[in-house]
Scaffold this motif. Structure first.
Motif, PDB file in Angstrom:
ATOM      1  N   ILE A 120       1.554  -5.298   4.902  1.00  0.00           N
ATOM      2  CA  ILE A 120       2.988  -4.529   4.469  1.00  0.00           C
ATOM      3  C   ILE A 120       3.065  -3.051   4.786  1.00  0.00           C
ATOM      4  CG2 ILE A 120       4.360  -3.828   2.071  1.00  0.00           C
ATOM      5  CD1 ILE A 120       4.261  -6.656   1.268  1.00  0.00           C
ATOM      6  N   GLY A 121       1.371  -2.646   4.571  1.00  0.00           N
ATOM      7  CA  GLY A 121       1.851  -1.780   4.564  1.00  0.00           C
ATOM      8  C   GLY A 121       1.241  -1.550   6.139  1.00  0.00           C
ATOM      9  N   PHE A 122       0.759  -2.604   7.162  1.00  0.00           N
ATOM     10  CA  PHE A 122       0.976  -1.802   8.317  1.00  0.00           C
ATOM     11  C   PHE A 122       2.618  -2.220   8.862  1.00  0.00           C
ATOM     12  CE2 PHE A 122       1.470  -4.327  12.145  1.00  0.00           C
ATOM     13  CZ  PHE A 122       0.418  -3.092  13.433  1.00  0.00           C
ATOM     14  N   LEU A 123       2.997  -2.535   8.111  1.00  0.00           N
ATOM     15  CA  LEU A 123       4.601  -2.993   8.727  1.00  0.00           C
ATOM     16  C   LEU A 123       4.830  -1.131   8.220  1.00  0.00           C
ATOM     17  CD1 LEU A 123       6.202  -6.676   7.789  1.00  0.00           C
ATOM     18  CD2 LEU A 123       5.305  -5.326  10.211  1.00  0.00           C
ATOM     19  N   LEU A 124       4.356  -0.618   7.408  1.00  0.00           N
ATOM     20  CA  LEU A 124       5.080   0.908   7.275  1.00  0.00           C
ATOM     21  C   LEU A 124       4.698   1.659   8.005  1.00  0.00           C
ATOM     22  CD1 LEU A 124       4.957   0.139   2.796  1.00  0.00           C
ATOM     23  CD2 LEU A 124       6.891   0.636   4.409  1.00  0.00           C
ATOM     24  N   ILE A 125       3.760   1.367   8.153  1.00  0.00           N
ATOM     25  CA  ILE A 125       3.089   2.560   9.185  1.00  0.00           C
ATOM     26  C   ILE A 125       3.579   2.764  10.861  1.00  0.00           C
ATOM     27  CG2 ILE A 125       0.925   3.868  10.347  1.00  0.00           C
ATOM     28  CD1 ILE A 125      -0.691   2.057   8.224  1.00  0.00           C
ATOM     29  N   ILE A 126       3.823   1.293  10.794  1.00  0.00           N
ATOM     30  CA  ILE A 126       4.704   0.813  11.962  1.00  0.00           C
ATOM     31  C   ILE A 126       5.850   1.794  11.699  1.00  0.00           C
ATOM     32  CG2 ILE A 126       5.389  -0.457  13.880  1.00  0.00           C
ATOM     33  CD1 ILE A 126       2.576  -0.940  13.767  1.00  0.00           C
ATOM     34  N   VAL A 127       6.760   1.179  11.212  1.00  0.00           N
ATOM     35  CA  VAL A 127       8.125   1.287  11.112  1.00  0.00           C
ATOM     36  C   VAL A 127       8.107   3.524  10.992  1.00  0.00           C
ATOM     37  CG1 VAL A 127      10.251   1.391   9.275  1.00  0.00           C
ATOM     38  CG2 VAL A 127       8.650  -0.458   9.963  1.00  0.00           C
ATOM     39  N   PHE A 128       6.911   4.395  10.155  1.00  0.00           N
ATOM     40  CA  PHE A 128       7.155   5.087   8.931  1.00  0.00           C
ATOM     41  C   PHE A 128       6.007   6.421   9.632  1.00  0.00           C
ATOM     42  CE2 PHE A 128       9.152   2.729   5.794  1.00  0.00           C
ATOM     43  CZ  PHE A 128      10.562   3.535   5.672  1.00  0.00           C
TER      44      PHE A 128
ATOM     45  N   LEU B 197      -2.974   1.590  -0.137  1.00  0.00           N
ATOM     46  CA  LEU B 197      -4.201   1.726  -0.509  1.00  0.00           C
ATOM     47  C   LEU B 197      -3.764   1.555   1.013  1.00  0.00           C
ATOM     48  CD1 LEU B 197      -6.536   2.389  -1.025  1.00  0.00           C
ATOM     49  CD2 LEU B 197      -7.421   0.200  -0.401  1.00  0.00           C
ATOM     50  N   MET B 198      -3.222   1.289   2.216  1.00  0.00           N
ATOM     51  CA  MET B 198      -3.239   1.369   3.892  1.00  0.00           C
ATOM     52  C   MET B 198      -2.122   2.870   3.837  1.00  0.00           C
ATOM     53  SD  MET B 198      -3.004  -2.574   5.324  1.00  0.00           S
ATOM     54  CE  MET B 198      -3.054  -1.533   6.680  1.00  0.00           C
ATOM     55  N   PHE B 199      -1.135   2.613   2.952  1.00  0.00           N
ATOM     56  CA  PHE B 199      -0.007   3.277   4.204  1.00  0.00           C
ATOM     57  C   PHE B 199      -0.422   4.672   2.978  1.00  0.00           C
ATOM     58  CE2 PHE B 199       4.787   4.142   3.717  1.00  0.00           C
ATOM     59  CZ  PHE B 199       4.937   4.569   4.606  1.00  0.00           C
ATOM     60  N   ALA B 200      -0.158   5.070   1.863  1.00  0.00           N
ATOM     61  CA  ALA B 200      -0.237   6.425   1.076  1.00  0.00           C
ATOM     62  C   ALA B 200      -2.245   7.177   0.645  1.00  0.00           C
ATOM     63  CB  ALA B 200       0.225   6.272   0.056  1.00  0.00           C
ATOM     64  N   GLY B 201      -3.136   5.965   0.974  1.00  0.00           N
ATOM     65  CA  GLY B 201      -4.649   6.138   1.367  1.00  0.00           C
ATOM     66  C   GLY B 201      -4.848   5.967  -0.361  1.00  0.00           C
ATOM     67  N   ASN B 202      -6.359   7.490  -0.461  1.00  0.00           N
ATOM     68  CA  ASN B 202      -6.635   7.293  -2.012  1.00  0.00           C
ATOM     69  C   ASN B 202      -7.022   8.596  -1.623  1.00  0.00           C
ATOM     70  OD1 ASN B 202      -8.080   6.749  -4.603  1.00  0.00           O
ATOM     71  ND2 ASN B 202      -9.499   6.202  -3.235  1.00  0.00           N
TER      72      ASN B 202
END
Length: 221
Positions: free
Chosen positions: A60-68, A166-171
């Motif tokens: 899900i995080g990977f796909l969000l990065i691809i889309v946004f 964690l993948m998309f918004a980070g920490n």
């Protein structure tokens, strides 16, 4: 406890609240549409809506990065308007929470709408009510228990989202760090006391919310 301790708590509540508000509206709209209409590809769309329930958070995080992400047209448009990337921002945390929480709201709203006697809706239409009036004055009140369950489950799911966030918004401390990511970092650094404090807040919040749902169900049983 200092301000840095409470930041992940405040951000998590804010992110979960915004995400829940969005999925509440979107979930009702699409659930209503899917209970009223039959169209080609309906099953595929429903399956797509439910995918976040079974997909690994990293996917899900990977796909969000691809889309946004910055290489997508959505990401580029957002950056052109706001002079900032979506990735590694609180907005990204909201989007991640929204995606993982949406299936719960959609399913609950759909189940609630399907349980309503169509004759009641038909009677309202005969009396001259528009589809919007039928939804607001008839459907939503009759399905309020299912909608409440969906909202609470969506909020608790959004509050506990970790992998995609964690993948998309980070920490990033005091920027994108939420309760789940704060627990992860606390354990990584060996601060079990801090981790326990965040775990307690998370468990207590979920327990209270689910208890409210259970009491509501028992009252209407």
């Amino acid at each position: 406890m200092n301000e840095s301790f409470w930041f992940p708590v405040q951000l998590s509540i804010l992110v979960a609240s915004i995400a829940t508000g969005l999925v509440f509206v979107i979930g009702i709209v699409f659930a209503r549409w899917f209970t009223l209409k039959s169209f080609k590809g309906k099953l595929l769309w429903e399956t797509l809506f439910l995918l976040p329930l079974v997909l690994p958070p990293s996917v899900i995080g990977f796909l969000l990065i691809i889309v946004f992400g910055a290489n997508s047209w959505i990401g580029r448009t957002y950056e052109a308007i706001f002079d900032s990337s979506i990735v590694f921002t609180p907005v990204a945390a909201v989007l991640a929470a929204l995606v993982v929480a949406y299936p719960l709201m959609f399913q609950s709203a759909k189940a609630g709408f399907l349980s309503i006697d169509r004759d009641i809706e038909g009677a309202a239409r005969v009396d001259g009510a528009s589809e919007w009036r039928v939804l607001v004055s008839v459907v939503i009140p009759l399905a309020k228990r299912s909608l409440l369950v969906g909202a609470v489950l969506s909020f608790t799911r959004a509050l506990g989202e970790f992998g995609a966030t964690l993948m998309f918004a980070g920490n990033i401390p005091e920027r994108t760090q939420t309760i789940p990511t704060a627990i992860y970092i606390a354990l990584e650094s060996g601060d079990t006391g801090l981790a326990f404090a965040y775990v307690f807040i998370s468990v207590a919040s979920a327990f209270v919310l689910l208890t409210i749902v259970q009491l509501g169900n028992k009252r209407h049983a």
